[in-house]
Design an enzyme around this catalytic site. Structure first.
Site, PDB file in Angstrom:
ATOM      1  N   HIS A 332       7.597 -11.018  -4.122  1.00  0.00           N
ATOM      2  CA  HIS A 332       7.004 -10.137  -3.492  1.00  0.00           C
ATOM      3  C   HIS A 332       6.015  -9.147  -3.693  1.00  0.00           C
ATOM      4  CE1 HIS A 332       9.304 -10.261   0.759  1.00  0.00           C
ATOM      5  NE2 HIS A 332       9.891 -10.590  -0.223  1.00  0.00           N
ATOM      6  N   LYS A 519      -1.165   1.835   4.214  1.00  0.00           N
ATOM      7  CA  LYS A 519      -0.456   1.398   3.632  1.00  0.00           C
ATOM      8  C   LYS A 519       0.000   2.452   2.974  1.00  0.00           C
ATOM      9  CE  LYS A 519      -4.171  -1.598   3.126  1.00  0.00           C
ATOM     10  NZ  LYS A 519      -3.675  -2.975   3.051  1.00  0.00           N
ATOM     11  N   ARG A 520       0.739   1.824   1.859  1.00  0.00           N
ATOM     12  CA  ARG A 520       2.205   2.313   0.503  1.00  0.00           C
ATOM     13  C   ARG A 520       0.064   3.163  -0.486  1.00  0.00           C
ATOM     14  NH1 ARG A 520       6.831   4.259  -0.337  1.00  0.00           N
ATOM     15  NH2 ARG A 520       6.154   5.261  -1.869  1.00  0.00           N
ATOM     16  N   LYS A 525      -4.356  -1.099  -3.913  1.00  0.00           N
ATOM     17  CA  LYS A 525      -5.014  -0.886  -2.601  1.00  0.00           C
ATOM     18  C   LYS A 525      -5.620  -0.456  -2.703  1.00  0.00           C
ATOM     19  CE  LYS A 525       0.128  -1.635  -1.522  1.00  0.00           C
ATOM     20  NZ  LYS A 525      -0.037  -2.855  -0.948  1.00  0.00           N
ATOM     21  N   THR A 627       0.638  -7.343   5.314  1.00  0.00           N
ATOM     22  CA  THR A 627       1.713  -7.469   6.579  1.00  0.00           C
ATOM     23  C   THR A 627      -0.193  -6.468   7.873  1.00  0.00           C
ATOM     24  OG1 THR A 627       3.008  -5.801   6.320  1.00  0.00           O
ATOM     25  CG2 THR A 627       3.445  -8.748   6.448  1.00  0.00           C
ATOM     26  N   LYS A 631      -1.559  -7.233  11.387  1.00  0.00           N
ATOM     27  CA  LYS A 631      -0.918  -6.114  13.253  1.00  0.00           C
ATOM     28  C   LYS A 631      -2.447  -5.962  13.175  1.00  0.00           C
ATOM     29  CE  LYS A 631       3.068  -4.439  10.034  1.00  0.00           C
ATOM     30  NZ  LYS A 631       3.589  -3.806   9.389  1.00  0.00           N
TER      31      LYS A 631
HETATM   32  C1  26W Z   1      11.809  -1.776  -7.627  1.00  0.00           C
HETATM   33  C2  26W Z   1      10.968  -1.541  -7.623  1.00  0.00           C
HETATM   34  C3  26W Z   1       9.889  -1.997  -6.108  1.00  0.00           C
HETATM   35  C4  26W Z   1      10.090  -1.144  -5.021  1.00  0.00           C
HETATM   36  C5  26W Z   1       9.824  -2.943  -4.236  1.00  0.00           C
HETATM   37  C6  26W Z   1       9.287  -3.105  -7.041  1.00  0.00           C
HETATM   38  C7  26W Z   1       9.217  -4.116  -5.989  1.00  0.00           C
HETATM   39  C8  26W Z   1       9.053  -3.567  -4.738  1.00  0.00           C
HETATM   40  C9  26W Z   1       8.257  -4.594  -3.769  1.00  0.00           C
HETATM   41  C10 26W Z   1       8.033  -6.066  -4.161  1.00  0.00           C
HETATM   42  C11 26W Z   1       7.501  -4.376  -3.373  1.00  0.00           C
HETATM   43  C12 26W Z   1       6.762  -4.462  -2.079  1.00  0.00           C
HETATM   44  O1  26W Z   1       6.945  -4.380  -0.736  1.00  0.00           O
HETATM   45  N1  26W Z   1       5.634  -5.552  -1.902  1.00  0.00           N
HETATM   46  C13 26W Z   1       4.510  -6.218  -0.856  1.00  0.00           C
HETATM   47  O2  26W Z   1       5.449  -7.262  -0.088  1.00  0.00           O
HETATM   48  C14 26W Z   1       5.172  -7.347   1.205  1.00  0.00           C
HETATM   49  C15 26W Z   1       5.950  -8.325   2.092  1.00  0.00           C
HETATM   50  O3  26W Z   1       6.074  -9.354   1.451  1.00  0.00           O
HETATM   51  C16 26W Z   1       3.374  -8.126   0.584  1.00  0.00           C
HETATM   52  O4  26W Z   1       2.925  -8.650   2.312  1.00  0.00           O
HETATM   53  C17 26W Z   1       2.810  -7.464  -0.189  1.00  0.00           C
HETATM   54  O5  26W Z   1       1.754  -7.409  -0.124  1.00  0.00           O
HETATM   55  C18 26W Z   1       3.845  -6.252  -1.222  1.00  0.00           C
HETATM   56  O6  26W Z   1       2.983  -5.865  -1.901  1.00  0.00           O
END
Ligand code: 26W
Length: 784
Positions: A332, A519-520, A525, A627, A631
């Site tokens: 992701h 968004k976060r 971003k 995503t 929306k």
């Molecule tokens: C370990 C810390 C951590 C926590 C969460 C590392 C990485 C993440 C996720 C991979 C971050 C995340 O939410 N990524 C998002 O995933 C979405 C669903 O596929 C994408 O639409 C976003 O672009 C992406 O940033």
């Protein structure tokens, strides 16, 4: 269940729970009584779905996060009971919206967790046998408030409202062993109600509890703290969601969380297998697919091998072969700081047996790479254990059947760049699965007004076959339809304004354009770029350069990880910009900036339908998909964005003429990166850019003497020990961004023309249903 029976059930629950009735119940009592009434109604269907899926091939979605949002309205909606529930309450003088007091289940950070929730909804709505496994965090993502422009955090005790949608399945509790501790994993099952109850699937969340419970020996010896010590230590594991999105820290408790839920889930899957198919594991991979949602659950790989070897008597080679056939891994993010690596010492001290198995997988990998002729250097670059740390993504790739990215551009970057070495040896393993969103929550539920208009025009059925929205194209030149759409957009703005007035104490004008970025909070971003663009507009207005500018509300919503100092500085900066432009007599009738507090799924459901412009402005190459962009599109907003992630596919569907795309593309970023010197090449030579950046340090704004703004300035202009200056290319994109934003705002003045663009976005958003995505996973990865 007819209406009388429904009422009777609610009232019965209220009598048991609080000796009260609908008229006199508190929202919390009402929520629990109503939810429980629906629960008892759906249990037979839930059992039947489970029964139906039991003998068939099925898939399990392992995820550390499920960002479910509020369940009650969605469940009533999908069970076909929402209108009736509204009516029943209204007859007793109760507004169903009082249930908005009940907290969201925020068991996730952002995109990855929300995607998991959308997938479960889509699978249930199309009778695809997909169950989720995760953690029942006692505290979800922190609640945010803004004080003096700064983010403040408080605990999200979502369970205080009662957990009416869960069933504790104590009989299926299992034991999870760590080196220093053993705990009980107790499952709580949540029904995932498909649209029109097509199927009711299950999300099973594990709660950590003490094996021993209370120690009366210690208690009798007056050791009161010691008496509950094991309880406290066990509870700690499922206590709180880590609030990091995209930044990994090798923390002991986080590793424990991962192993905790993964071990429990794997034990559960094996128990199910034995029950349904007996002790012959040669069919395991034929019956089950396991999807690993990013690297967080990849410890499932050695855990499965452990059980196969030590409990079921297989050899390593046999076990590995089955595991590799069963597992798939979704990536992701391409951000290096998000790729999980565990210090070997830490790993070994938490789960020593698993550590040994990881070393075996690593040896197996080495042998395999050698056998296919890889050089020492090539092998070195792929080792799971590099002598110091364990690389979870490498293990996931080696031990999976398929690896997928979440949008075409992202998958291409994985193949050609981030995971190039692996793509070279396993080209057949790489796939793309462009993300999607569930149309039930993201239009049906949050925009009933627009949904009715669509149904009136093209009939129903589109909510489960979103491609049907293409039939809306033919109305684009029908003035009457477009004006109806415009009225609806205004109505959604009025509703949002009321909510914002109540929750933020701020008055917005529903006749203005609404430009929204939610968004976060993360540097990539580029919320800071958005803020800079507003500052530039501010200066231009002060110089009378923007005659008849469309009055516009700029709305932000974002949570920053509590330890992410720069992200918090950006929140403060946005709030300082808001103070300036909202109060200056020259600009207050043109620009309004608002940072809403505690942005979450429920807030998104109110903001998105009211938007005209969707801000999707990540540095090209860095947003895997996005995503939120989908929306907004589905609710009729145009995208103001970079050519990144799924924006690329949004433009492909809607046409360039209906979006506002700007900025450097991936190839250009790659090209300028090696010699990028923003200070010399942009800051010193471009007064417009310089004037905006300087507001960080020239006294225009006040960061409350925290030094935050100076640090942001320094990161942009001078760089730091870990990043070159302007790592996210804000200076490169700023002018093009402002100009494109202005083009959108001037276009907006011709409202009917602009609304046609919005309409075309709705009509071409069919691809972005998560129904399509989940079907592709089912067919192309899980072979269901
Ligand atoms: C370990 C810390 C951590 C926590 C969460 C590392 C990485 C993440 C996720 C991979 C971050 C995340 O939410 N990524 C998002 O995933 C979405 C669903 O596929 C994408 O639409 C976003 O672009 C992406 O940033």
């Amino acid at each position: 269940m007819n209406k009388e029976q429904f009422i009777a059930k609610i009232n019965e629950n209220l009598r048991i729970d609080g000796r009260t009735d609908i008229k006199n119940a508190t929202p919390k009592q009402l929520y629990n009584a109503l939810s429980r009434a629906v629960m008892s109604e759906i249990i037979p269907d839930w059992d039947a779905s489970e029964e139906r899926h039991n003998s068939k091939r099925r898939a399990y979605y392992l995820s550390a996060e499920f960002l479910m949002g509020r369940a009650v309205f969605n469940n009533l909606y999908c069970a076909g009971l929402l209108d009736e529930a509204k009516e029943i309450l209204a007859e007793q003088g109760v507004d169903i919206n009082c249930l908005e007091e009940i907290e969201d289940a925020a068991l996730g950070n952002g995109g990855l967790g929300r995607l998991a929730a959308c997938f479960l909804d889509s699978a249930a709505s199309h009778d695809i046998p997909l169950n989720g496994y995760g953690i029942r965090y006692k505290y979800g993502l922190f609640k945010q408030s803004i004080g003096n422009g700064f983010q403040q955090e408080s605990a999200d005790a979502w369970l205080d409202y009662g957990d009416a949608w869960s069933v504790r399945a104590e009989n299926d509790a299992v034991r999870v062993d760590f080196a220093d501790q053993s705990v009980m994993a107790v499952p709580y099952d949540i029904p995932i109600i498909g649209y029109n109850k097509k199927s009711i699937n299950t999300l099973r969340l594990w709660q950590s509890e003490s094996l021993k419970g209370f120690d009366f020996g210690k208690f009798d010896n007056q050791d009161y703290l010691g008496a509950s010590e094991s309880t406290i230590l066990a509870d700690a594991i499922s206590n709180v969601l880590y609030p990091n999105d995209n930044t990994e820290k090798g923390l002991r408790l986080r590793l424990k969380q991962q192993y905790f839920f993964v071990s429990a889930s794997i034990q559960d899957i094996i128990r199910r297998y034995k029950k349904a198919h007996g002790d012959d594991f040669s069919k395991f991979a034929d019956m089950y697919a396991i999807q690993l949602n990013d690297t967080h659950p990849t410890i499932a790989i050695p855990e499965l091998i452990r059980i196969f070897m030590f409990k079921e008597g297989m050899s390593f080679t046999e076990a590995f072969a089955i595991v590799q056939k069963t597992c798939n891994y979704t990536n992701h993010t391409v951000l290096g700081e998000a790729l999980e690596k565990w210090g070997a010492d830490l790993f070994k001290s938490v789960v020593p047996t698993i550590y040994e198995i990881v070393l075996m997988i690593d040896k197996h990998l080495e042998k395999h790479l050698r056998s296919i002729g890889q050089t020492d250097a090539q092998i070195e670059a792929k080792r799971i254990f590099d002598g110091d740390r364990i690389h979870m993504a490498r293990m996931a790739i080696f031990a999976s059947t398929y690896i997928n990215g979440v949008a075409q551009l992202h998958t291409d970057i994985l193949k050609n760049d981030v995971l190039k070495d692996w793509y070279e040896i396993y080209p057949e393993r790489f796939q793309n699965k462009t993300n999607g969103i569930t149309p039930r929550r993201w239009i049906g539920l949050c925009n009933p007004e627009l949904s009715s208009l669509i149904t009136e025009k093209i009939g129903d059925g589109w909510q489960t076959e979103l491609d049907k929205l293409a039939e809306l194209k033919k109305f684009v030149d029908d003035g009457a339809t477009i004006r109806r759409f415009m009225d609806i957009k205004r109505e959604k703005k009025v509703q949002l304004c009321e909510y914002i007035k109540k929750h933020e104490g701020v008055e917005l004008n529903p006749d203005w354009a609404f430009d929204i970025q939610v968004k976060r909070l993360h540097e990539y971003k580029r919320q800071l770029l958005n803020a800079f663009s507003i500052v530039d507009l501010y200066f231009q207005i002060k110089e009378n350069k923007l005659p008849d500018l469309q009055p516009t509300c700029f709305i932000f919503g974002a949570k920053a990880a509590p330890a992410y100092r720069r992200a918090k500085g950006i929140i403060k900066y946005i709030n300082e910009v808001a103070k300036l432009v909202n109060n200056d007599p020259d600009t207050k009738d043109k620009l309004k900036v608002l940072f809403v507090q505690n942005y979450n799924v429920s807030y998104a459901e109110k903001l998105i339908p009211a938007a005209d412009i969707s801000e999707q402005i990540s540095t090209a190459g860095l947003e895997a998909s996005g995503t939120g962009n989908m929306k907004f599109m589905l609710n009729g907003a145009v995208t103001l964005g970079t050519y990144d992630g799924a924006n690329v596919e949004i433009v492909e569907e809607a046409g360039w003429e209906n979006e506002y795309i700007f900025g450097a593309r991936v190839e250009e970023i790659e090209k300028i990166k090696p010699t990028y010197r923003p200070k010399e090449k942009i800051y010193y030579t471009n007064d417009r850019v310089k004037r905006v950046i300087n507001t960080l340090v020239d006294g225009t704004f006040n960061d409350g003497d925290t030094g935050m703004f100076g640090e942001l300035y320094n990161a942009l202009i001078n760089g730091t020990s870990w990043h070159k200056p302007d790592h996210y290319f804000l200076l490169t994109d700023l002018e093009g961004y402002v100009d494109t934003k202005l083009r959108a705002l001037y276009d907006y003045k011709n409202r009917e023309m602009f609304s046609k663009k919005c309409w075309m976005n709705i009509a071409t958003s069919g691809k972005f249903s998560s129904d399509r995505t989940v079907k592709q996973y089912a067919e192309e990865l899980w072979k269901i």
